[in-house]
Every structure is written in structure tokens, then in C-alpha cells.
Design a protein around this motif. Structure first.
Motif, PDB file in Angstrom:
ATOM      1  N   TRP A 388       0.846  -1.205   0.000  1.00 25.55           N
ATOM      2  CA  TRP A 388       0.000   0.000   0.000  1.00 25.55           C
ATOM      3  C   TRP A 388       0.869   1.238   0.000  1.00 25.55           C
ATOM      4  O   TRP A 388       1.994   1.225   0.497  1.00 25.55           O
ATOM      5  CB  TRP A 388      -0.909  -0.008   1.237  1.00 25.55           C
ATOM      6  N   ARG A 402      -3.567   3.948  -1.252  1.00 29.93           N
ATOM      7  CA  ARG A 402      -3.829   3.185  -2.460  1.00 29.93           C
ATOM      8  C   ARG A 402      -3.183   1.813  -2.372  1.00 29.93           C
ATOM      9  O   ARG A 402      -2.047   1.677  -1.905  1.00 29.93           O
ATOM     10  CB  ARG A 402      -3.224   3.945  -3.637  1.00 29.93           C
ATOM     11  N   PHE A 403      -3.922   0.841  -2.813  1.00 30.72           N
ATOM     12  CA  PHE A 403      -3.341  -0.492  -2.964  1.00 30.72           C
ATOM     13  C   PHE A 403      -2.470  -0.470  -4.210  1.00 30.72           C
ATOM     14  O   PHE A 403      -2.939  -0.103  -5.290  1.00 30.72           O
ATOM     15  CB  PHE A 403      -4.452  -1.538  -3.109  1.00 30.72           C
ATOM     16  N   LYS A 404      -1.164  -0.822  -4.055  1.00 25.32           N
ATOM     17  CA  LYS A 404      -0.276  -0.793  -5.229  1.00 25.32           C
ATOM     18  C   LYS A 404       0.244  -2.185  -5.577  1.00 25.32           C
ATOM     19  O   LYS A 404       0.946  -2.371  -6.568  1.00 25.32           O
ATOM     20  CB  LYS A 404       0.881   0.182  -5.017  1.00 25.32           C
ATOM     21  N   ASP A 415      -6.075   1.298 -10.715  1.00 24.97           N
ATOM     22  CA  ASP A 415      -7.282   2.142 -10.594  1.00 24.97           C
ATOM     23  C   ASP A 415      -8.524   1.272 -10.450  1.00 24.97           C
ATOM     24  O   ASP A 415      -9.355   1.476  -9.560  1.00 24.97           O
ATOM     25  CB  ASP A 415      -7.448   3.035 -11.836  1.00 24.97           C
ATOM     26  N   ASN A 418      -8.547  -0.611  -6.990  1.00 26.14           N
ATOM     27  CA  ASN A 418      -8.897   0.226  -5.840  1.00 26.14           C
ATOM     28  C   ASN A 418     -10.381   0.572  -5.825  1.00 26.14           C
ATOM     29  O   ASN A 418     -11.024   0.580  -4.772  1.00 26.14           O
ATOM     30  CB  ASN A 418      -8.024   1.489  -5.809  1.00 26.14           C
ATOM     31  N   GLN A 419     -10.909   0.839  -7.006  1.00 30.11           N
ATOM     32  CA  GLN A 419     -12.338   1.102  -7.108  1.00 30.11           C
ATOM     33  C   GLN A 419     -13.138  -0.112  -6.623  1.00 30.11           C
ATOM     34  O   GLN A 419     -14.132   0.016  -5.895  1.00 30.11           O
ATOM     35  CB  GLN A 419     -12.695   1.419  -8.571  1.00 30.11           C
ATOM     36  N   THR A 435     -13.741   6.240  -3.236  1.00 31.18           N
ATOM     37  CA  THR A 435     -12.476   6.610  -3.885  1.00 31.18           C
ATOM     38  C   THR A 435     -12.508   8.087  -4.254  1.00 31.18           C
ATOM     39  O   THR A 435     -13.559   8.723  -4.262  1.00 31.18           O
ATOM     40  CB  THR A 435     -12.264   5.828  -5.193  1.00 31.18           C
ATOM     41  N   VAL A 443      -7.703   6.659  -5.842  1.00 29.69           N
ATOM     42  CA  VAL A 443      -7.178   6.314  -4.521  1.00 29.69           C
ATOM     43  C   VAL A 443      -8.328   6.122  -3.539  1.00 29.69           C
ATOM     44  O   VAL A 443      -9.445   6.585  -3.769  1.00 29.69           O
ATOM     45  CB  VAL A 443      -6.235   7.422  -3.999  1.00 29.69           C
ATOM     46  N   LEU A 444      -8.038   5.405  -2.465  1.00 30.30           N
ATOM     47  CA  LEU A 444      -9.024   5.243  -1.400  1.00 30.30           C
ATOM     48  C   LEU A 444      -8.883   6.401  -0.421  1.00 30.30           C
ATOM     49  O   LEU A 444      -7.774   6.877  -0.172  1.00 30.30           O
ATOM     50  CB  LEU A 444      -8.808   3.915  -0.675  1.00 30.30           C
ATOM     51  N   ALA A 469      -8.356  -6.518  -0.849  1.00 27.92           N
ATOM     52  CA  ALA A 469      -7.331  -6.347  -1.890  1.00 27.92           C
ATOM     53  C   ALA A 469      -6.763  -7.700  -2.277  1.00 27.92           C
ATOM     54  O   ALA A 469      -6.534  -7.989  -3.462  1.00 27.92           O
ATOM     55  CB  ALA A 469      -6.230  -5.420  -1.384  1.00 27.92           C
TER      56      ALA A 469
END
Lengths: 475, 475
Positions: A388, A402-404, A415, A418-419, A435, A443-444, A469
Motif C-alpha cells: 500500500w 492506495r493499494f499498489k 485504478d 482500488n475502485q 475513492t 485512490v481510497l 485487496a
């Protein structure tokens, strides 16, 4: 005679209200155990769609029960301790009690003669809020229904104070790309075209970039335009960022521009010992919007607009029709109907008075500290999570992250993911997380300002997001 | 953690609410026996002036009792059956019950996802009101806080629909000298200068004079101006007069002007079988303001703005910030936040739904008939009095009249005497009657729309006025 038909329900209303009060206390005491929202059942929807307004009345109890079952049961509970989207409501039963009392008497709160002591209390509240903002003796303002009307009111006064009619079409206003949408809406209403609004890019920390602002003003001056106002944000909705107020104030003074601060969300930090300093420079502004229904635990419809010089509102809004002459008190007393767009106005401030008297200003200050602390807690937790990233650090109770993943996904894929994470957690009813878009990325975002929210709510919600996630990654 | 401190009051709130509900039922059942208003006692005023916002809170019960004693006790009771000034409130406990329920849940009523069934109910109410007005299928609108904001919203849509930016400074709006002051205030806000507003003289019956209107439009056209809107009144505040709607609509069609109807007060007559015909032609207007807190028994903050073509509102007010993207439902669903100046909005319509379901549309229609009948009764009584003259006949529950004595007084002396009569009767607390100015004379005005008002209230109040005139004459 009609009056008998109307009054016959009164005794029944008492009974139903007792039942309702008991229900509400139970409801608020157990908010933690309820879903933040729940989908509407098909039967409920169909029932309501078919329910027309009858020619003849129906039994009150039937209507009361139907409304509870079909209408009030499906509300997304913004006052829920795990409602983290938008700027969630922090409405408490204290504010509700103020509503119950105020609405029962239904004072007309636009001039002193109609409700002298209610008028006094609202004026004291306005003065107290002006003092908190560091405004001068000439300051004033009034309660309006929300931040949008507050911004509209202030921008009207700004236009009328700074511009002649001839200058209007040549004037320019400066916002940042993080300014609340109501600013542009209000400017549109009072006659400014899109080409009169300059959107200044925000810096890395989502504050108005001073170099870009100065550059834009210089360019407009060179082009023969009339720079006339800057709308600064004290707590942007996206990130809680505070624009550099002292620098903006200095620039406004240099070029005789009006400085409006949209503090709808963040101005409540004026009540905090710990976070007040984030708003340094707010005392230099010409006007300020401040919603009590955001962070001061009030139900909706409780906002103020404050101006450094109350005369600016009088110039824009005073009007005196003949049939109200008998209701005016004296030359000295400025009536609320002369300070804003409304004539008839409910007494929006009395519930805030009840809350402040009961909790004290320190009690409200603690609410601010609590909310800011929870966002900082969320930040601490997320920093430890390798998959994250923090997009904007905890600021005034808002954090974006944001989850990366492990680095194998494209930005576009992230994108979507995360949505999806937001959707799944929100639809579960456990917590509400929406978001937003920052630096081009989905992003969250969590806004953690509810005083009923506990550390456990933050930990549990982030855990859910992380779990979700994991699942989304395996699709 | 703060949340424990906040919640600890909840049980106490239940007890106080039970006490309060009982008190309120007694209060409303005995309104007839209470003074319409009473002066604030010196001690009360001083106590409140010294009461600051404490740093630490005070016991809730103490605050609750203090507010009852010092704040709510001094309100001028506009819902009193002998409150005849302004457009008095007809708020009933039914509306209060709707407030109590709605505010407890505090729905955010700006988009469907937040409160789907509340959204549905408000949309059904809007549609029902559009049907009552005879508006077409494309019509729409939304609940706003009052007539001033309704007029402002409609005028913004009118400007954006009928005028290009270049045309604005050349455009002209037509009002009558009886148009409510909020029209001019709203026009000022959206950028029209005083020289763009033509005040058309009213005729003998206080309706917009069509010859004068046509003449003004012709002159403006000849001068190269752009006639763009007429604001008609359906129930002026002074006299209850209704402007000639069909003729105005025809003229608006001829010159491509927007026709707005300010029906804040009078549009409720759309619910009456007997008086609906007075509003014939309203269905030809482009927009309409209609306050439910005037004649539909609602507490303040309950008004609608309706437009014949909902797209006009969307064009002026739609805005879509990023952080709200998750809250939008679908392309088909028009959200309330896209139809007016507000974003966060309380669910103002639910209390009206409760009232309409319980009393039925006919019940509300009877309220209108009752109010109109009472003004007609007042007219009958006054016609018999030789020392009095009727200035405007009973229209939609409003009548204006004047003490003229035995013919030995000058007009100026009569102005002073009528003012004095109003003051004495109002200060007695028995009834509230204000003056207004019509045809250059100070006159007494009664608005008799409260369903709780009985024939006896009318007779007793007029008797008091006559008695008082006798005393004033002997000064």
C-alpha cells in the motif's frame, strides 16, 4: 371547522413520540452493530412507488409505521462510526434534541422582534465564531443552510465590495484544483463565466501553489484583467490540506483582492488546542464559510458565513419591504434578513448552542483532536503495509492511500482494483469507503471525524480493505 | 475516547424528550389561551447576555431547562390562531413529528444512493406538485429552504436558458410594485443592475397592469434592450392578488421571455377545489416557487422550486467533483444536487409527505378553503362598519382595511392612527396585526390562513381593533 380535524392527532403524536425517542436512543447506542447502509428491498421500493398521495387521509399510526419501515430504514448512515466517505455527518442526539425543541416552537429567525432571545443567541454564536477565527470587532455573519449557500453569500459580498458593475466582466477569481465545487457553482450563479475563473494547480501536498498563483495574477494584470478574489480552502474535501493562508492574504492585500476561505469542513479545527495552528492566517481573510453540520456534531442545515466587515453583507442583501416595517426594531440592530439571501429563516443556531453549552468548547475541541488522531492512526497502520502507499498524509482527519500490490500491475489496473476494493467493502455494509482521484490516480479516501469512531473501527476497516485487496488481486 | 462522553447523555435525552413531547401537545392544544407574543423580561435578557459558551460542559438538564425558560418562551407565535401578520406560519405538530423523525436519521438528501427511498418520496412529491400546477412531463424541481432561494434558483435557470453571456447586460426583467422583495434580491445576486429591472405599476386590484407591461416591453425593444423575463405573483404578500397569468404567458411567448411565478404564498391554492381557478394560467409558466411552510402546515425550511423543463436546472447547476463519483447512481437518474445551489441538503420533503398521507390532499385543500373563508368573513364584518374602509378585498386569505373615522382627519393623521391601532393590539398579546402601505396609505392587514383560527378569533380581533380605534381617536 378545520382546526378540530388537525388537532385531533395531537394526543396520538405524544404517544408516538415517546415510542420514537426510546427507539432512537437504542438506535444511536447501537450504531456500531448496524450496517452503514443496506440495499432497498424490492418490495419496499414497489410499495413506495405505488403509494400515492391519498385524497382522504390515512391513520397517523399507519403512516408513521410505514415511514419507519420503508423510508427511514434504507438510509445510508453517514453518522455511523464506520462511515468514512465524503465528509461524513457527526450528528448526535444532542443536536437532534435541539432540532426537536426548535422545530416545535418554529421561531422565525430573521428579525429580532420575532424571537428576541433566539436572535440574541444566534448573534452570540456568530460573535463567538468570529472570535475563534480571529476576526475583528466589525465582523459578523449569519447561519445558512450549508457551505454552498455560505460560499455563494460571501462571493456576492466580495463582488459587490470589490467591483463596480463595469469591472465585473473583466474580473478574475483564483481557485485551486482542490477547491470545493460549490465555489465554481456560486461564481457561476453570480455571473462569472468560466473564462473568469483560474484554476491554480495544487502543490505536492495539495495546497494552492503560491508561485503558480502569483504568476497567474501577474499574467492577468498584464493582459489588462482585474484580479479580484482568491478562494482559499481550510481543509480541502479530498485531502484536508490547508492552503497557505498568510501568503494568500499578503497577495490579496497587495492587489486589493478579496480573500475568501472555504472552511466548511476544516474551520472546526479552530476549536482545537492541538490543531488550531494549522489554520494560522485565517484571521487575515475577508470571509469564511464554516459548517457546524460537518465536524461540530449538528444535523444538516447548520452552517455559518462570517465576514470581517458585516457592512459588506448589508450592502449586498439589505431590503425593506413595506409589510415588514412593523417588524424592524431599530437602526442599530442589524436584522439577519439583511445579511443574506433568505428572508424567512429557521433558527439554525439553537441546536449548536445546546451542544456547546452541554459539551463545552473544550468538548468540541476534543472531538477535533480525536478525529485528527484517528487519521494519523490509519496512516501509521498503512505505512507498515508494503503493498500500500500513502497518497496524502493524515491532515485534519482525512487520509488518502492506495493499494499498489507487488509492482506487477499497471496504473490503470490499479485504478480498477482500488475502485473494486471500495465497492466491495462499502456494499458489505461494514464500512463506507469511497475513492477519489489524486495526481491522476484512483485512490481510497477515509475521513475519520466521527467522535463515535474507535481505534478498533479504524483497525478493522483497514484490515477489511487489505483482505479485500487480496481477493481482488486473485480475480 | 470522546465517543463515550458524547453518548452518555443519550438516556437522559429520552427522558427529556418524553417530558418535552407532553409539554408540546399541551402547548399546541392550548394555543388559543396564550398571548401571541410577550415582551422579554429584563432578567431573562441579562441572564442570556451573560451566558457565555463554557469551556467545560454543563448538565444537559440545566441547559434544557434554561433554553425552555429563556429562549423558547419569548417567541412570537406565528402559528398562533390570532397571528395575522406577514404570512403567518401554519406549522402543526404533524409537521413537527416529521421533523423529529427526519432529523433523527439525518438523511443526506442530495443523491439517490444516500437515501434511496427518501429520494423517491421527494421525487414523487415534486411530481405531484408539478401535476397540481399543470406542468408537463418534462417538469421537475427540488425542495429548497424557502421562497427566496426558490426564486433565486429559478431566475438563475431563466438567465442561463434565455440569455447568452453577451446579452446579459442588455436584458430587462419585469416585476410589479407588489412583487416580493426576494425577486429583486435574487436578480441582484445573479448580476442584474437596478436599471435592468422594470417595476410595473399594479392596477386598482394590485395586479400587474397589462397595458403598462406591454408598453414597457415595447419601449425596451425600441431602445434595443432585450426583454427576457416576467416575474408574476400568484398571491402577492400585501394583498393576495394574482397577476393576470394567461395574459402574461401570452406576452412571454410572443417575445420569447421566461415567465416565473412567485407562488411562495399563494400556490397552495392549487390544492383547493373552490379557489384553484384563481390560479388559471399558472400551467403556462416556465417556473414556480411554492412554500409548503406557508399554507401547507409545515415548519420552516420547506419550499419547492418547480420548472417546466427540468433540463434548465441541470444546465445551470450540474457539477461533478471526483470524490462524489462513487455516489452517483446512473446516467438516467438526475440527482438533486444537480438541480440547485446546494450540495448537502436535508430531506425537507419527508414531513410534507407525512402530513399529506395523514390529512390527504383534500384535508390540505380544506385548509385553503378555511383560510380564504375567514378573510371573506372579516370583509363582511368590516363592510358594515361606517368608520372603516376596505382597501383590498379578501383574496387568498388576505384582507387590507383602514380606520377612516368620521371624515375629520387628514390622511397623515389616519396613517398615524392606524399604525397606533396595530401597535396597541399587537402589544396586548391578544392578536398580531401589522400595517402595510397601499396606494400611499398606511393600512391594517390581516392574513387569515391558519386552520386553527376560528370565526370567533376573527370577530374578537376586529372588535379589539374597533375598540382600540375608539380610544386612539380620543387621544
Amino acid at each position: 371547522m378545520m382546526y378540530q380535524n388537525v388537532r385531533k392527532q395531537n394526543e396520538e403524536i405524544r404517544e408516538l413520540m415517546n415510542e420514537f425517542s426510546a427507539k432512537m436512543v437504542g438506535f444511536y447506542n447501537n450504531l456500531h452493530t448496524k450496517p452503514v447502509g443496506r440495499p432497498v428491498e424490492k418490495e419496499t421500493w414497489e410499495h413506495l412507488e405505488h403509494q400515492q398521495i391519498p385524497e382522504n387521509g390515512r391513520p397517523l399510526k399507519e403512516v408513521y409505521e410505514e415511514m419507519q419501515r420503508d423510508i427511514y430504514s434504507n438510509i445510508l448512515l453517514a453518522q455511523h462510526p464506520r462511515s468514512f466517505s465524503c465528509v461524513p455527518s457527526t450528528a448526535s442526539l444532542l443536536s437532534w434534541m435541539g432540532d426537536v425543541m426548535t422545530n416545535a416552537y418554529n421561531p422565525h429567525a430573521s428579525c429580532k422582534i420575532n424571537a428576541p432571545t433566539a436572535d440574541l443567541v444566534e448573534k452570540k454564536l456568530i460573535r463567538w465564531m468570529c472570535d475563534r477565527a480571529g476576526y475583528c470587532e466589525e465582523a459578523g455573519g449569519l447561519f445558512v443552510s450549508g457551505g454552498s449557500i455560505a460560499n455563494l453569500t460571501a462571493m456576492t459580498a466580495a463582488r459587490d465590495t470589490k467591483l463596480t458593475e463595469d469591472q465585473r466582466s473583466n474580473a478574475v477569481v483564483y481557485l485551486s484544483d482542490q477547491t470545493h465545487v460549490s465555489a465554481a457553482k456560486g461564481l457561476h450563479m453570480i455571473g462569472f463565466g468560466k473564462n473568469q475563473i483560474r484554476i491554480i494547480a495544487a502543490d505536492e501536498e495539495f495546497r494552492m501553489d503560491m508561485d503558480a498563483l502569483k504568476e497567474a495574477v501577474a499574467q492577468d494584470l498584464q493582459a489588462g484583467r482585474k484580479p479580484f478574489a482568491v478562494i482559499a480552502s481550510a481543509g480541502t474535501t479530498n485531502t484536508g490540506s490547508v492552503d497557505p493562508m498568510k501568503e494568500i492574504a499578503a497577495l490579496c492585500r497587495e492587489y486589493d483582492m478579496w480573500m475568501h476561505v472555504d472552511g466548511a469542513f476544516g474551520a472546526s479545527a479552530l476549536l482545537s488546542g492541538q490543531y488550531r495552528k494549522k489554520l494560522d492566517g485565517i484571521e487575515l481573510s475577508d470571509s469564511l464559510s464554516w459548517d457546524a453540520h460537518k465536524w461540530m456534531m449538528q444535523t444538516y442545515g447548520c452552517s455559518v458565513v462570517l465576514v470581517q466587515n458585516q457592512d459588506a453583507l448589508v450592502r449586498s442583501f439589505a431590503a425593506h419591504p413595506e409589510y415588514l416595517k412593523d417588524a424592524e426594531t431599530s437602526e442599530d440592530n442589524v436584522e439577519f434578513w439583511d445579511l443574506g439571501p433568505e428572508l424567512t429563516r429557521p433558527a439554525r443556531g439553537l441546536k449548536l448552542w445546546l451542544t456547546l453549552q452541554t459539551l463545552g468548547s473544550r468538548g468540541l475541541g476534543n472531538v477535533i483532536d480525536h478525529g485528527c488522531g484517528l487519521a494519523e492512526l490509519a496512516e501509521q497502520i498503512l505505512i507498515e503495509e508494503k503493498e500500500w502507499e500513502i497518497i496524502s498524509r493524515a491532515q485534519l482527519g482525512i487520509i488518502n492511500f492506495r493499494f499498489k500490490g507487488n509492482g506487477t500491475k499497471t496504473e490503470q489496473e490499479l485504478d480498477v482494483m482500488n475502485q473494486e476494493i471500495a465497492r466491495i467493502v462499502t456494499e458489505s455494509g461494514f464500512a463506507q469507503v469511497f475513492t477519489t482521484k489524486l495526481k491522476g490516480k484512483k485512490v481510497l479516501r477515509m475521513c475519520t471525524i466521527n467522535p463515535e469512531t474507535r481505534e478498533k473501527d479504524i483497525r478493522d476497516t483497514i484490515e477489511r480493505l487489505i483482505e479485500t485487496a487480496g481477493k481482488v488481486q486473485n480475480y
